[in-house]
Motif scaffolding. Structure first.
Motif, PDB file in Angstrom:
ATOM      1  N   ASN A 131       0.824  -1.215   0.000  1.00 38.56           N
ATOM      2  CA  ASN A 131       0.000   0.000   0.000  1.00 38.56           C
ATOM      3  C   ASN A 131       0.858   1.265   0.000  1.00 38.56           C
ATOM      4  O   ASN A 131       0.395   2.329  -0.361  1.00 38.56           O
ATOM      5  N   ASN A 132       2.109   1.151   0.422  1.00 35.83           N
ATOM      6  CA  ASN A 132       3.087   2.246   0.457  1.00 35.83           C
ATOM      7  C   ASN A 132       2.562   3.528   1.100  1.00 35.83           C
ATOM      8  O   ASN A 132       3.013   4.616   0.802  1.00 35.83           O
ATOM      9  N   LYS A 133       1.587   3.375   1.984  1.00 33.03           N
ATOM     10  CA  LYS A 133       1.092   4.534   2.727  1.00 33.03           C
ATOM     11  C   LYS A 133       2.039   4.794   3.897  1.00 33.03           C
ATOM     12  O   LYS A 133       2.556   3.851   4.502  1.00 33.03           O
ATOM     13  N   PRO A 134       2.250   6.043   4.227  1.00 32.99           N
ATOM     14  CA  PRO A 134       3.106   6.344   5.383  1.00 32.99           C
ATOM     15  C   PRO A 134       2.520   5.756   6.667  1.00 32.99           C
ATOM     16  O   PRO A 134       1.298   5.749   6.854  1.00 32.99           O
ATOM     17  N   VAL A 135       3.404   5.270   7.516  1.00 34.38           N
ATOM     18  CA  VAL A 135       3.010   4.707   8.807  1.00 34.38           C
ATOM     19  C   VAL A 135       3.494   5.676   9.876  1.00 34.38           C
ATOM     20  O   VAL A 135       4.667   6.063   9.888  1.00 34.38           O
ATOM     21  N   GLY A 136       2.617   6.056  10.772  1.00 34.67           N
ATOM     22  CA  GLY A 136       2.951   7.011  11.817  1.00 34.67           C
ATOM     23  C   GLY A 136       3.916   6.452  12.842  1.00 34.67           C
ATOM     24  O   GLY A 136       3.938   5.250  13.103  1.00 34.67           O
ATOM     25  N   VAL A 137       4.697   7.338  13.422  1.00 34.97           N
ATOM     26  CA  VAL A 137       5.681   6.932  14.417  1.00 34.97           C
ATOM     27  C   VAL A 137       4.998   6.298  15.623  1.00 34.97           C
ATOM     28  O   VAL A 137       5.538   5.353  16.217  1.00 34.97           O
ATOM     29  N   GLN A 138       3.822   6.758  15.981  1.00 35.34           N
ATOM     30  CA  GLN A 138       3.109   6.179  17.130  1.00 35.34           C
ATOM     31  C   GLN A 138       2.780   4.708  16.875  1.00 35.34           C
ATOM     32  O   GLN A 138       2.980   3.861  17.740  1.00 35.34           O
TER      33      GLN A 138
ATOM     34  N   ALA B 255      -1.442  15.376   8.510  1.00 30.96           N
ATOM     35  CA  ALA B 255      -2.395  14.482   9.167  1.00 30.96           C
ATOM     36  C   ALA B 255      -2.202  13.025   8.758  1.00 30.96           C
ATOM     37  O   ALA B 255      -2.347  12.114   9.566  1.00 30.96           O
ATOM     38  N   ASN B 256      -1.876  12.791   7.515  1.00 34.04           N
ATOM     39  CA  ASN B 256      -1.655  11.419   7.032  1.00 34.04           C
ATOM     40  C   ASN B 256      -0.171  11.127   6.858  1.00 34.04           C
ATOM     41  O   ASN B 256       0.212  10.271   6.075  1.00 34.04           O
ATOM     42  N   GLY B 257       0.651  11.837   7.589  1.00 35.88           N
ATOM     43  CA  GLY B 257       2.096  11.690   7.468  1.00 35.88           C
ATOM     44  C   GLY B 257       2.622  10.470   8.191  1.00 35.88           C
ATOM     45  O   GLY B 257       1.888   9.727   8.828  1.00 35.88           O
ATOM     46  N   GLY B 258       3.897  10.281   8.056  1.00 39.14           N
ATOM     47  CA  GLY B 258       4.565   9.159   8.698  1.00 39.14           C
ATOM     48  C   GLY B 258       5.810   8.792   7.927  1.00 39.14           C
ATOM     49  O   GLY B 258       6.431   9.643   7.275  1.00 39.14           O
ATOM     50  N   TYR B 259       6.151   7.522   7.960  1.00 38.09           N
ATOM     51  CA  TYR B 259       7.370   7.034   7.319  1.00 38.09           C
ATOM     52  C   TYR B 259       7.016   5.930   6.343  1.00 38.09           C
ATOM     53  O   TYR B 259       6.128   5.114   6.582  1.00 38.09           O
ATOM     54  N   ARG B 260       7.743   5.917   5.228  1.00 39.46           N
ATOM     55  CA  ARG B 260       7.590   4.840   4.247  1.00 39.46           C
ATOM     56  C   ARG B 260       8.932   4.614   3.575  1.00 39.46           C
ATOM     57  O   ARG B 260       9.824   5.461   3.617  1.00 39.46           O
ATOM     58  N   LEU B 261       9.035   3.467   2.941  1.00 41.15           N
ATOM     59  CA  LEU B 261      10.275   3.104   2.264  1.00 41.15           C
ATOM     60  C   LEU B 261      10.498   3.979   1.044  1.00 41.15           C
ATOM     61  O   LEU B 261       9.543   4.414   0.393  1.00 41.15           O
ATOM     62  N   LYS B 262      11.759   4.186   0.732  1.00 38.91           N
ATOM     63  CA  LYS B 262      12.113   4.897  -0.498  1.00 38.91           C
ATOM     64  C   LYS B 262      12.278   3.873  -1.618  1.00 38.91           C
ATOM     65  O   LYS B 262      12.206   2.664  -1.385  1.00 38.91           O
ATOM     66  N   ARG B 263      12.532   4.364  -2.797  1.00 37.57           N
ATOM     67  CA  ARG B 263      12.760   3.466  -3.935  1.00 37.57           C
ATOM     68  C   ARG B 263      13.952   2.561  -3.664  1.00 37.57           C
ATOM     69  O   ARG B 263      14.819   2.870  -2.872  1.00 37.57           O
ATOM     70  N   ASN B 264      13.976   1.452  -4.376  1.00 37.28           N
ATOM     71  CA  ASN B 264      15.040   0.445  -4.262  1.00 37.28           C
ATOM     72  C   ASN B 264      15.081  -0.217  -2.885  1.00 37.28           C
ATOM     73  O   ASN B 264      16.114  -0.706  -2.451  1.00 37.28           O
TER      74      ASN B 264
END
Length: 134
Positions: A23-30, A62-71
């Protein structure tokens, strides 16, 4: 030799992000912190190192967070370890030898073999194993 808890949290966080990449949606730090039972503040410091190493990216809002970069498929255990622990040798001879230290030579050789093994262990391959179990 023992890796820090930060490396443990970084590896688990990265594996979680790799497993949830479709889904590559950002996942929140919490959410990431709750999964591991660690404070979001502490995990944020670890995530900052992973961002600086170019493995993940952060998005704010509001929908921020972390996700993987390319490669991301190429990220190895060693990449994550180096991002957190640095690349300094595990052993440094403190003796003042005239010639090369034979003990240092053995230790560096062992470290090189371990690094090669960790470099060949890709998080994406581990994620495939996890997905087969689920």
């Amino acid at each position: 030799m023992k890796y820090s808890k930060a490396t443990n949290y970084a590896l688990h966080t990265m594996l979680f992000l790799v497993v949830s990449t479709p889904n590559n949606k950002p996942v929140g730090v919490q959410q990431l912190a709750d999964r591991q039972g660690v404070s979001p503040t502490y995990l944020s410091k670890i995530l900052t190192k992973l961002v600086k190493a170019g493995m993940i990216e952060s998005t704010s809002g509001a929908n921020g967070g972390y996700r993987l970069k390319r490669n991301w498929e190429d990220i190895s255990f060693l990449d994550v370890i180096h991002a957190i622990e640095g690349t300094t040798s595990l052993f440094d001879c403190c003796m003042n030898h005239e010639a090369e230290c034979l003990i240092q030579k053995v230790m560096v050789s062992a470290e090189t073999k371990m690094d090669e093994h960790l470099r060949n262990q890709k998080l994406s391959e581990l994620a495939k194993e996890i997905k087969m179990v689920l």
